[in-house]
Scaffold this active site. Structure first.
Site, PDB file in Angstrom:
ATOM      1  CB  SER A  67      10.709  41.580   6.374  1.00 13.45           C
ATOM      2  OG  SER A  67       9.885  41.032   7.373  1.00 13.45           O
ATOM      3  CG  ASP A 125       4.075  39.508   1.824  1.00 16.55           C
ATOM      4  OD1 ASP A 125       4.456  39.056   2.919  1.00 16.55           O
ATOM      5  OD2 ASP A 125       4.702  40.345   1.163  1.00 16.55           O
ATOM      6  CG  HIS A 182       7.564  37.953   3.994  1.00 13.90           C
ATOM      7  ND1 HIS A 182       6.923  39.164   4.182  1.00 13.90           N
ATOM      8  CD2 HIS A 182       8.634  37.971   4.838  1.00 13.90           C
ATOM      9  CE1 HIS A 182       7.563  39.867   5.102  1.00 13.90           C
ATOM     10  NE2 HIS A 182       8.613  39.172   5.508  1.00 13.90           N
TER      11      HIS A 182
END
Length: 307
Positions: A121, A259, A286
């Protein structure tokens, strides 16, 4: 939990703008002096999530004997907290976190041995921004669910919101509702459990990451905002892919089928980076590092072991 050779420590970090002494906490799993394999540096998300949920990477040491360096980025975890810097846009910058990463690499003397970056991320965004500088010693990078463009990420979140039940979507899209109130928090939890981590129960290390963001939101609130699905902070205009053609390191892109970082948010990396491979994991959202852990670790292990 098994114990492994390694060290844990703190590194002084020179940040004059902080107004106080700063330090970075780190933990090394493995012995850098007893292996020819380049270590992984794990870059956690947030900013401000802390390293805890990245610990599943330890299996790469168990099965592949790849040393791993975990650390808490400044502002969270066991590193220096700076709640007084809430909203300080000139303080919370990519440059700050890149300086911290450089400081860690130099402290551990990794320039000559070489190192890999695995960023999840925000951590992947940081890894890419660092790789653009073509730093000495960087060998390979893994960008896991890392947006190439924050405007595209915002568009992705809008599409994901449209997939939620109408009432939940209405609450989350309202500009009048109190974001600290129970109704918004409940609706936000639906988004998180659908597109961020849909495991039930949520793994404890992932819960710790979410808790870190709530308890120490200075960096996250300033750079991201007060919710996962609408970037209103300083990152909102970031277009990392525009410099990605400068990345020389071989790169593996990973994201999940469900995601919040949808395929079209990853695609600019794929088009811009010279040496790149991309895999979308069908079972994950995610937090693929937990949701499809065996495949995630196999993909990373195979990619990083082939030096």
């Amino acid at each position: 939990m098994a114990t492994y050779p390694g060290t844990e420590g703190e590194i002084a970090l020179d940040v004059p703008q902080a107004g106080k002494p700063c330090k970075t906490w780190y933990k090394l799993v493995g012995d850098l002096n007893e292996t020819l394999k380049s270590p992984i540096i794990a870059l956690h998300g947030g900013p401000g999530s802390g390293h805890d949920y990245m610990v599943s990477l330890t299996e790469l040491y168990e099965k592949r004997e790849i040393p791993i360096v975990f650390y808490d980025q400044i502002g969270c975890g066991r590193s220096t907290h700076l709640p007084e810097k809430m909203g300080d846009e000139e303080f919370w910058t990519f440059e700050l976190f890149i300086r911290e990463l450089d400081n860690l690499i130099d402290h551990l003397s990794l320039r000559n041995t070489g190192f890999h970056l695995v960023g999840q991320s925000w951590g992947g965004m940081l890894a890419a921004a660092y790789a653009v500088k073509q730093p000495v010693g960087l060998k390979k990078i893994v960008l896991s669910s890392a947006p190439a463009s924050m405007p595209l990420y915002n568009e992705s979140c809008k599409r994901r919101l449209a997939e939620l039940p109408p009432k939940t979507r209405e609450i989350l899209e309202s500009h009048e509702i109190d974001h600290s109130g129970p109704e918004f928090k409940k609706a936000s939890d639906v988004f998180m459990r659908t597109f961020v981590c849909h495991l039930d129960p949520v793994p404890e290390p992932v819960q710790r990451a979410w808790k870190n963001l709530k308890e120490n939101p200075s960096a996250y609130s300033t750079m991201q905002g007060d919710s996962e699905f609408e970037t209103v902070g300083t990152l909102k205009t970031w277009e990392g892919w525009k410099d990605a053609h400068k990345i020389e390191a071989e790169t593996l892109l990973l994201n999940g089928r469900y995601d919040e970082v949808m395929d079209f948010v990853m695609e600019p990396w794929f088009r811009s980076i010279k040496k790149v491979k991309w895999v979308t994991l069908e079972k994950a959202s995610h937090t693929i590092i937990w949701e499809d852990q065996p495949r995630f670790l196999n993909l990373c292990g195979d990619f990083l072991s082939d030096e």
